[in-house]
Design an enzyme around this catalytic site. Structure first.
Site, PDB file in Angstrom:
ATOM      1  N   ARG A  51      -8.413  16.489   9.496  1.00 14.83           N
ATOM      2  CA  ARG A  51      -7.969  15.785   8.289  1.00 14.83           C
ATOM      3  C   ARG A  51      -8.984  16.052   7.186  1.00 14.83           C
ATOM      4  NH1 ARG A  51      -5.991   9.619   7.691  1.00 14.83           N
ATOM      5  NH2 ARG A  51      -4.156  10.654   8.519  1.00 14.83           N
ATOM      6  N   ARG A  74      -5.176   5.039  12.681  1.00 15.61           N
ATOM      7  CA  ARG A  74      -4.083   5.400  13.587  1.00 15.61           C
ATOM      8  C   ARG A  74      -4.102   6.867  13.986  1.00 15.61           C
ATOM      9  NH1 ARG A  74      -2.609   1.254  11.393  1.00 15.61           N
ATOM     10  NH2 ARG A  74      -3.506   2.265   9.614  1.00 15.61           N
ATOM     11  N   THR A  75      -4.233   7.744  13.000  1.00 13.93           N
ATOM     12  CA  THR A  75      -4.058   9.163  13.313  1.00 13.93           C
ATOM     13  C   THR A  75      -5.155   9.623  14.266  1.00 13.93           C
ATOM     14  OG1 THR A  75      -3.042   9.471  11.162  1.00 13.93           O
ATOM     15  CG2 THR A  75      -3.737  11.456  12.295  1.00 13.93           C
ATOM     16  N   HIS A  79       1.378  15.987   5.987  1.00 12.08           N
ATOM     17  CA  HIS A  79       0.919  15.190   7.132  1.00 12.08           C
ATOM     18  C   HIS A  79       1.947  15.360   8.253  1.00 12.08           C
ATOM     19  CE1 HIS A  79      -0.966  12.273   9.514  1.00 12.08           C
ATOM     20  NE2 HIS A  79      -1.042  11.248   8.685  1.00 12.08           N
ATOM     21  N   LYS A 136     -24.293  19.206   4.259  1.00 15.06           N
ATOM     22  CA  LYS A 136     -25.252  20.243   3.818  1.00 15.06           C
ATOM     23  C   LYS A 136     -24.527  21.359   3.084  1.00 15.06           C
ATOM     24  CE  LYS A 136     -27.929  19.550   8.068  1.00 15.06           C
ATOM     25  NZ  LYS A 136     -28.229  20.202   9.350  1.00 15.06           N
TER      26      LYS A 136
HETATM   27  C1  NCD Z   1      -1.016   7.826   6.073  1.00 11.54           C
HETATM   28  C2  NCD Z   1      -1.940   8.932   5.580  1.00 11.54           C
HETATM   29  O1  NCD Z   1      -3.091   9.007   5.991  1.00 11.54           O
HETATM   30  O2  NCD Z   1      -1.462   9.707   4.779  1.00 11.54           O
HETATM   31  N1  NCD Z   1      -1.546   7.073   7.131  1.00 11.54           N
HETATM   32  C3  NCD Z   1      -1.459   7.517   8.411  1.00 11.54           C
HETATM   33  O3  NCD Z   1      -1.771   8.640   8.730  1.00 11.54           O
HETATM   34  N2  NCD Z   1      -0.938   6.678   9.298  1.00 11.54           N
HETATM   35  C4  NCD Z   1      -0.523   6.978   4.976  1.00 11.54           C
HETATM   36  C5  NCD Z   1      -1.517   6.256   4.113  1.00 11.54           C
HETATM   37  O4  NCD Z   1      -2.732   6.370   4.274  1.00 11.54           O
HETATM   38  O5  NCD Z   1      -1.053   5.515   3.240  1.00 11.54           O
END
Ligand code: NCD
Length: 355
Positions: free
Chosen positions: A101, A51-52, A129, A80
């Site tokens: 991320r 999703r993100t 997040h 590397k």
């Molecule tokens: C969350 C995350 O990555 O922290 N997911 C997301 O970004 N939609 C929650 C999760 O992974 O449980």
């Protein structure tokens, strides 16, 4: 230039402006279809994501911009041994904005220090997040019409779940918010975050969904974060402790909403999905529009204040951070910290107290 490293980097007014803009983008998408034409978003994803990353991609494409990056650190020079600092130095010469991320807490803050461009934290270990929080508060606002006077149940993995950490910090900006923490003793909400927030929000604990659900305006379910456990046996002992079923939902207020950042494992049974209170798929859709609003704002707006992280009177900490999951353990970065509202020294990367 502004970054988004943690959910309280923006002021309350800035958050409300983002919500307004995202609402307008849903109503009038064509008005923004060219607003980032010629701009490039780099998505640097060192950890899995559906999703993100894809909502960031879809958001940038819907603004007329383009996207490049990696979704698997093994396909980049990270394999590397390249540092976050060096990767960011390089990418910031190619793109206009970065979404990162990373599994290490504080990685996005390192990136922000070396970047020539706005950096958006798309999740750093168990720490934060903030764009999920933007999605969450945008959804609460759309569904319930307010961000004040709320009781929010947080259920599941409150220890490792970064989404609930960022959500609580953001809600300190609003009035009369109460949290009910529903978690097993093994996965409690971190005390250092409660200490930071408890002057602005109140909280109580509940042993079960059944005992808490009738008091909630929002029930925020989370997945037990298997990938954060050092010991798999420990994960096995914690998983499946809290499951929202259709039967339990019958005790909730008619206008309550159920949120979940997704992916879900088994913590919400599928028979809940058709109930109008199940808002998690609408929440995922909202995530694209609030990210559009964020990218548009970071690329086109002149900010009158700096990100909290850079404005926070950072100092050199007296001791190194001992949090094993903090980026300071693996990357040679400055030993930056700050003094919190209880006069404790904290690490500027992961926010944990420095002992
Ligand atoms: C969350 C995350 O990555 O922290 N997911 C997301 O970004 N939609 C929650 C999760 O992974 O449980």
């Amino acid at each position: 230039m502004r970054h988004l490293i943690e959910s309280n980097d923006f002021t309350k007014q800035e958050l409300l402006d983002l919500i307004d803009l995202a609402d307008n983008m849903i109503e009038n998408p064509r008005q923004y279809a060219e607003s980032c034409r010629g701009k490039q978003l780099a998505t640097l994803f060192y950890e899995p994501s559906t999703r993100t990353r894809l909502s960031f991609t879809s958001a940038m494409l819907s603004l007329g911009g383009s996207v490049f990056g990696f979704s698997d650190a093994n396909s980049s020079s990270v394999s590397k041994g390249e540092t976050v600092a060096d990767t960011t130095r390089i990418i910031s010469q190619y793109a206009d904005i970065i979404a990162m991320r990373h599994h290490k807490e504080g990685a996005a803050f390192v990136a922000a220090q070396y970047s020539l461009l706005p950096v958006i934290n798309a999740g750093d270990g168990s720490h934060a997040h903030p764009t999920q929080t933007l999605t969450d508060i945008f959804t609460i606002h759309r569904e319930l019409g307010r961000l004040d006077n709320l009781t929010i149940g947080l259920c599941g993995d409150l220890k490792y779940g970064r989404t609930v950490h960022s959500l609580m910090k953001a809600m300190t900006l609003f009035d009369n918010v109460h949290f009910i923490l529903i978690a097993s003793d093994r996965l409690p909400f971190p005390t250092h975050i409660l200490d930071e927030c408890k002057m602005k929000i109140s909280y109580s604990e509940s042993p079960s969904i059944e005992e808490a659900i009738d008091k909630c305006d929002v029930l925020y379910m989370t997945r037990v974060q298997q990938e954060r456990f050092d010991d798999l046996a420990e994960y096995e002992a914690c998983k499946s402790n809290f499951i929202l079923t259709y039967e339990k939902l019958q005790q909730a207020k008619k206008e309550m909403i159920v949120l979940h950042p997704l992916p879900r494992v088994d913590e919400i049974s599928s028979d809940v999905d058709d109930d109008p209170r199940a808002a998690y798929f609408r929440q995922a859709k909202n995530g694209k529009f609030i990210r559009m609003a964020l990218i548009h704002t970071l690329l086109t707006h002149d900010f009158y204040s700096k990100s909290k992280h850079l404005e926070n009177n950072l100092i050199e900490t007296p001791q190194p951070c001992l949090n094993k999951k903090c980026i300071t353990q693996t990357e040679a970065v400055e030993r930056l910290g700050y003094v919190d509202n209880l006069s404790n020294h904290r690490c500027a990367y992961c926010d944990e107290p420095i002992k």
